[in-house]
Design an enzyme around this catalytic site. Structure first.
Site, PDB file in Angstrom:
ATOM      1  N   CYS A 187      33.009  56.976   4.186  1.00  6.85           N
ATOM      2  CA  CYS A 187      33.492  57.416   2.894  1.00  6.85           C
ATOM      3  C   CYS A 187      33.363  58.923   2.766  1.00  6.85           C
ATOM      4  O   CYS A 187      32.989  59.619   3.699  1.00  6.85           O
ATOM      5  CB  CYS A 187      32.695  56.727   1.780  1.00  6.85           C
ATOM      6  SG  CYS A 187      32.620  54.930   1.922  1.00  6.85           S
ATOM      7  N   LEU A 235      36.188  54.119   2.196  1.00  6.52           N
ATOM      8  CA  LEU A 235      36.895  53.434   3.269  1.00  6.52           C
ATOM      9  C   LEU A 235      36.125  52.137   3.495  1.00  6.52           C
ATOM     10  O   LEU A 235      34.993  52.155   3.976  1.00  6.52           O
ATOM     11  CB  LEU A 235      36.918  54.275   4.544  1.00  6.52           C
ATOM     12  CG  LEU A 235      37.535  53.621   5.785  1.00  6.52           C
ATOM     13  CD1 LEU A 235      39.011  53.323   5.559  1.00  6.52           C
ATOM     14  CD2 LEU A 235      37.358  54.509   7.007  1.00  6.52           C
TER      15      LEU A 235
END
Length: 607
Positions: free
Chosen positions: A2, A51
């Site tokens: 992320c 993500l």
């Protein structure tokens, strides 16, 4: 995997600044294309782009846990590979769970152990915890620096982010690059904490930075210590094999499609073989190549052979579903691709096709997979580079600088600028500081002591440059790249293995070669080290020359505050079929700086 960002301001009310934290978070949309979240309180604002890799519906952030004395809120980037064991330990201590994510394990680990949670994690991570109970921010980065993490102290707190661009989106952050920033950019020494932009710093690997109203405090929770190695050769090889098998098994855990980056070298081939042994059939592998490279390959000072034949041997042995991403000079020199790389990296690194090809490789992989395992860092851990084994390792400077200095190159930079920067003195100072950090054993043989120093330099300086490059290029397209060779257990064990054992068969990376021989084809076991590929097509240099000529028509561009216009003119007129590495590298650096200045609009303070 992320992107995280945040703002702590003890003397301001950030509830009216939501638009700013939203803008900071938005800069990292590529790092986290699946979700976005912000969390704002008077003292603190946190942002997260996600993500999704593990527990796809349950791992949303920022993630908060309530306590009787106040909330504790986490923004987290990375993966914790031992989260299953930690979850079981925390469950036994009375913790209950809302999700199956490793993020919640880290959050509840902080509730249980405070800052000490860092020592318990096995993984790659950068995270920040706002602890309302003590009104403090705790920032933690993984031991090897796999995940990036930057911060900028302010008058009443701090700004932070996974990447400088997140911090630069805040009006409080100056876009100033001065001579101190340029020295490191041009020197290739990876000064600890360096971040190019004035006032900005990295959270150093293996470090916890705590922010309170009283200021910032840093604590190192991991470093490379010298310890005696008592295992014999056979036991050492077996231990490396055991560690590598466990590491690859752990790093294959994901709820999304996985693959392996395969270059045909020992490192990536070993990871590929171990992954195939774990997964069986169906493993995807990817490689980058260039049009005509295999047919027209010419050995040079870095590469003896093309990669393609070895890649085919590995793919055939393990039965992988293999994909070659084949690039031509037009793709590699596309100005929009160069600008995408610069936006990803935030710095004009000047690595040319080694950066653009990596970005394009990752972009192609992302269409098929979300997680990739890489052989990055094996050369630093096991001693694989050529300069470990020639006179460069004995030079009184960083070995990679000694090696590169042996190749004649011309500089595109203004001579007056180079004189003001004093790069020779800067590198010497950095080298002395780096050597002073090395811990040695009493009575260590002089040659072993020198090679321990060389290994330490690579594991604390050189590898960090490569890890940052890998992370930025991959996360720019939403791909998570995992690096098994950065597992701290392996790093510690091999670091303390004597150099005589690391090279016991007279070859580089003897331990890795023998520990993974059972999953390698004979051709790869016997192959000499070859670094990341670079195109040899003269069309690449010709395209650089044409673009340079176009920039030369811009008489007042600020890039010529740094670059010698006459040098660019001369380099752009060289026959591209006879172009040397110096001209090509210089043109790449020139074009990087040109586009970076346009994209970032820095204030250059060259005193």
């Amino acid at each position: 995997m992320c992107g995280i960002t945040g703002w702590v301001a003890y003397d301001s009310d950030l509830t009216s600044k939501r638009a700013v934290i939203d803008a900071m978070t938005a800069t990292m949309a590529c790092r986290g294309p699946d979700d976005s979240g912000t969390w704002v309180r008077p003292d603190v604002a946190l942002g997260h782009r996600r993500l999704a890799i593990i527990d796809l519906p349950g791992g949303r952030q920022p993630m908060t846990a309530g306590t009787p004395r106040g909330d504790v809120t986490l923004v987290y980037s990375g993966e914790t590979y031992n989260f299953t064991e930690l979850r079981a330990e925390l469950t036994a201590l009375g913790h209950a769970w809302r999700t199956d994510s490793d993020t919640e394990v880290v959050l509840r680990g902080y509730l249980e152990w405070g800052e000490g949670v860092a020592e318990r994690l096995n993984g790659m991570y950068a995270f920040a915890v706002w602890d309302e109970r003590e009104r403090k921010l705790v920032m933690v980065r993984d031991r090897m620096g796999v995940k990036p993490f930057y911060y900028l102290p302010t008058a009443d707190g701090v700004l932070f982010g996974s990447e400088p661009k997140a911090i630069l989106a805040n009006p409080l952050a100056p876009r100033v690059v001065d001579t101190d920033g340029l020295r490191e950019l041009l020197s290739f020494t990876k000064s600890p904490g360096w971040a190019l932009w004035r006032g900005m710093r990295e959270v150093e690997p293996g470090t916890v930075v705590t922010v309170t109203r009283d200021g910032l405090r840093a604590r190192t929770y991991w470093r490379l210590d010298a310890t005696p190695h008592t295992d014999d050769r056979e036991t050492t090889v077996a231990r490396v094999r055991e560690l590598m098998t466990d590491i690859v098994r752990r790093q294959l855990v994901a709820d999304v499609p996985r693959c392996v980056l395969l270059s045909g070298g020992l490192d990536s081939s070993a990871v590929t073989g171990l992954a195939a042994a774990e997964l069986g059939s169906g493993l995807r592998t990817f490689a980058v190549d260039f049009v005509g490279q295999e047919e027209n390959f010419q050995p040079d000072e870095m590469r003896d052979t093309p990669d393609a034949p070895y890649i085919r041997d590995v793919a055939a042995l393990v039965g992988s579903d293999h994909h070659d991403v084949v690039l031509d000079p037009a793709a590699l020199t596309d100005p929009e691709v160069r600008r995408a790389v610069l936006r990803a990296r935030d710095i004009p690194a000047g690595l040319g096709d080694m950066d653009t090809s990596l970005y394009l490789l990752f972009k192609a992989i992302r269409a098929e997979s979300t997680v990739a395992l890489s052989g990055e860092s094996a050369d630093e851990v096991f001693g694989g580079y050529r300069w470990f084994h020639d006179g460069s390792a004995q030079a009184d400077t960083f070995p990679w600088i000694a090696f590169l200095s042996s190749v004649p190159r011309t500089s595109p930079f203004e001579p007056g600028l180079l004189a003001r920067l004093g790069l020779r003195e800067y590198v010497a100072d950095q080298y002395r500081a780096a050597v002073a950090e090395v811990d040695h054993l009493d009575g260590e043989d002089p040659h072993e002591a020198r090679m321990r120093t060389v290994c330490h330099l690579h594991l604390t300086r050189f590898v960090r440059m490569l890890l940052d490059r890998k992370d930025r290029a991959s996360m720019a397209v939403g791909l998570e790249v995992r690096v098994p060779f950065c597992d701290h257990r392996l790093v510690e064990y091999v670091y303390n293995t004597p150099w005589s054992l690391k090279t016991f068969d007279g070859r580089e990376k003897s331990l890795l070669r023998h520990a993974t021989a059972h999953v390698l084809p004979a051709s790869v076991r016997d192959r000499v080290k070859s670094p990341y590929p670079s195109t040899q097509d003269p069309g690449y240099g010709a395209a650089l020359q044409q673009q340079a000529k176009e920039v030369l028509t811009e008489r007042d561009h600020r890039v010529f505050d740094l670059i010698d216009r006459g040098w660019v003119h001369r380099a752009s007129e060289v026959d591209p079929t006879a172009m040397g590495g110096g001209e090509r590298a210089g043109l790449d650096r020139f074009l990087d700086l040109y586009h970076w200045i346009d994209l970032y609009r820095p204030e250059l303070v060259l005193d």
